[in-house]
Design a protein around this motif. Structure first.
Motif, PDB file in Angstrom:
ATOM      1  N   ALA A  34       4.064  12.318   2.405  1.00 37.84           N
ATOM      2  CA  ALA A  34       3.403  12.454   1.394  1.00 37.84           C
ATOM      3  C   ALA A  34       2.770  12.694   0.492  1.00 37.84           C
ATOM      4  CB  ALA A  34       2.140  12.079   2.080  1.00 37.84           C
TER       5      ALA A  34
ATOM      6  N   VAL B   4       3.845  10.574  -3.452  1.00 37.37           N
ATOM      7  CA  VAL B   4       2.901  10.586  -4.666  1.00 37.37           C
ATOM      8  C   VAL B   4       3.324  10.836  -5.738  1.00 37.37           C
ATOM      9  CG1 VAL B   4       0.548  10.429  -5.268  1.00 37.37           C
ATOM     10  CG2 VAL B   4       0.835  10.054  -2.849  1.00 37.37           C
TER      11      VAL B   4
ATOM     12  N   SER C 242      -3.497   5.059  -1.279  1.00 42.02           N
ATOM     13  CA  SER C 242      -3.812   6.810  -1.161  1.00 42.02           C
ATOM     14  C   SER C 242      -4.968   6.923  -1.464  1.00 42.02           C
ATOM     15  CB  SER C 242      -2.214   7.257  -1.984  1.00 42.02           C
ATOM     16  OG  SER C 242      -1.278   7.248  -1.807  1.00 42.02           O
TER      17      SER C 242
ATOM     18  N   ILE D  32      -1.213   8.833   4.567  1.00 42.21           N
ATOM     19  CA  ILE D  32      -0.777   8.122   3.905  1.00 42.21           C
ATOM     20  C   ILE D  32       0.505   7.884   3.745  1.00 42.21           C
ATOM     21  CG2 ILE D  32       0.039   8.758   0.957  1.00 42.21           C
ATOM     22  CD1 ILE D  32      -2.147  10.230   0.803  1.00 42.21           C
ATOM     23  N   THR D  33       1.033   8.630   4.472  1.00 36.07           N
ATOM     24  CA  THR D  33       3.123   8.195   5.010  1.00 36.07           C
ATOM     25  C   THR D  33       2.954   6.977   5.672  1.00 36.07           C
ATOM     26  OG1 THR D  33       3.357  10.373   5.242  1.00 36.07           O
ATOM     27  CG2 THR D  33       5.131   8.857   6.103  1.00 36.07           C
TER      28      THR D  33
ATOM     29  N   ALA E  17       0.265   3.820   3.391  1.00 32.15           N
ATOM     30  CA  ALA E  17       0.764   3.573   2.083  1.00 32.15           C
ATOM     31  C   ALA E  17       2.470   4.008   1.953  1.00 32.15           C
ATOM     32  CB  ALA E  17       0.075   4.807   1.380  1.00 32.15           C
TER      33      ALA E  17
END
Length: 353
Positions: free
Chosen positions: A20, A24, A88, A110-111, A114
């Motif tokens: 993640a 980002v 995120s 998040i993985t 997002a």
């Protein structure tokens, strides 16, 4: 699909956190190319809108509900890199302030919610646009399909995480079948919300929809019962950059506040897809209490406010306000970094002789 603490073991959670963080970091760099002075504040608004709509759980089956994940919507409206950052920001706000989604599971969330949703949705969206005739309807249809497939895509990724590091002994086949089955249904709701929102924005400001850039649909006139292309206007059109985004921003923010502050009270109270599967299959046997369980905004309610409608509404409004402020700050910083890079490059370039 917010994964709580305790579903996935520490090694896999750390690995997901690294994935993640890398995603980002890549998105921060990629978003510099997607954001400009008009779209930076709109990206913050998109994050706030996703926060608001995620509070609106809709029923999908007996005793089960679903909610928007938002990756497809964000990717199509503001671009895939910026879309990863939008979702995120939402997940970070939810985890820290509202005790929604475990803090140790933030990398997993998040993985799943997002990165995977954005990648799947945008790949499907772009692929379909190459096949469909150019036009606003094609953009909306491609958005529907991308959103529809992004949700079971995230469910498959959760299943993979569980196969690698699940803390309970549940056959992976059962997890896969249950997760994908219910999230296909949730994907229909995701697709409807995404297509409706993208279509609404295209109708008023197609120049602000990242996925519709370059879309030019000629004005039609009805002549003798037939639709024909209208002649081009003699005057040069006003540049898109000169058109104010303030009306769209204000109307979008008001919509998000109304959804989170008032409509959310009528959302389904049934557990969402992951919660239902976890309870039915025993995945939640080792779930841990959230580290922010004592937050004054935990569970989307304001502490010490006894009226449920008022408490939930205030929490929603605070969440939308906080998300739009944090999101806009992040995206303005990214935009400013791009401007600084361009200035530095221009300064360093040798002058022509």
């Amino acid at each position: 699909m917010h994964v709580p603490d305790g579903f996935i073991n520490a090694p896999v959670s750390v690995a997901a956190g690294a994935v993640a963080a890398s995603a980002v970091a890549v998105s921060l760099r990629g978003a510099r190319r997607e954001l400009d002075e008009r779209t930076a504040p709109l990206a913050g608004l998109v994050a706030a809108f996703i926060f608001a709509v995620q509070m609106l759980n809709f029923p999908v089956a007996a005793g089960t509900s679903g909610h928007l994940l938002g990756g497809a919507l964000a990717a199509i409206l503001v671009g895939p890199y910026t879309g990863v950052l939008c979702v995120s920001v939402v997940l970070l706000m939810q985890g820290i302030l509202f005790a929604d989604g475990g803090l140790t599971a933030l990398g997993v969330n998040i993985t799943n919610m997002a990165v995977v949703t954005v990648v799947v949705a945008y790949a499907v969206f772009r692929g379909l646009l190459r096949l469909l005739p150019a036009g606003r309807r094609s953009v909306t249809a491609a958005a529907f399909a991308g959103a529809l497939l992004s949700v079971p895509g995230a469910a498959v990724m959760f299943t993979l995480f569980y196969a690698l590091g699940g803390t309970t002994d549940v056959p992976i086949g059962k997890v896969f079948t249950a997760m994908t089955g219910v999230h296909v249904l949730i994907g229909i709701g995701e697709a409807v919300i995404t297509a409706a929102t993208v279509g609404a924005v295209i109708a008023v400001r197609p120049d602000l929809v990242h996925g519709a850039r370059g879309l030019a649909v000629p004005l039609k006139l009805r002549v003798d019962g037939r639709l024909v292309d209208a002649p081009a206007a003699p005057a040069a059109p006003v540049p898109a950059a000169a058109r104010s985004t303030r009306p769209l921003w204000i109307s979008g923010l008001v919509t998000a506040l109304v959804l989170a502050g008032f409509v959310s009270y009528y959302a389904s109270s049934s557990p969402d897809g992951l919660e239902k599967v976890a309870a039915d299959q025993g995945i939640d046997a080792k779930a841990r209490e959230h580290a922010a369980a004592d937050s004054p905004l935990a569970d989307y309610s304001v502490k010490d406010v006894s009226d449920a409608r008022l408490s939930g509404g205030l929490a929603g409004i605070i969440g939308v306000g906080g998300t739009v402020l944090v999101g806009t700050g992040v995206f303005w910083a990214v935009r400013r970094r791009r401007a600084d890079d361009l200035t530095a490059a221009a300064t360093a370039a040798p002058s022509a002789h």
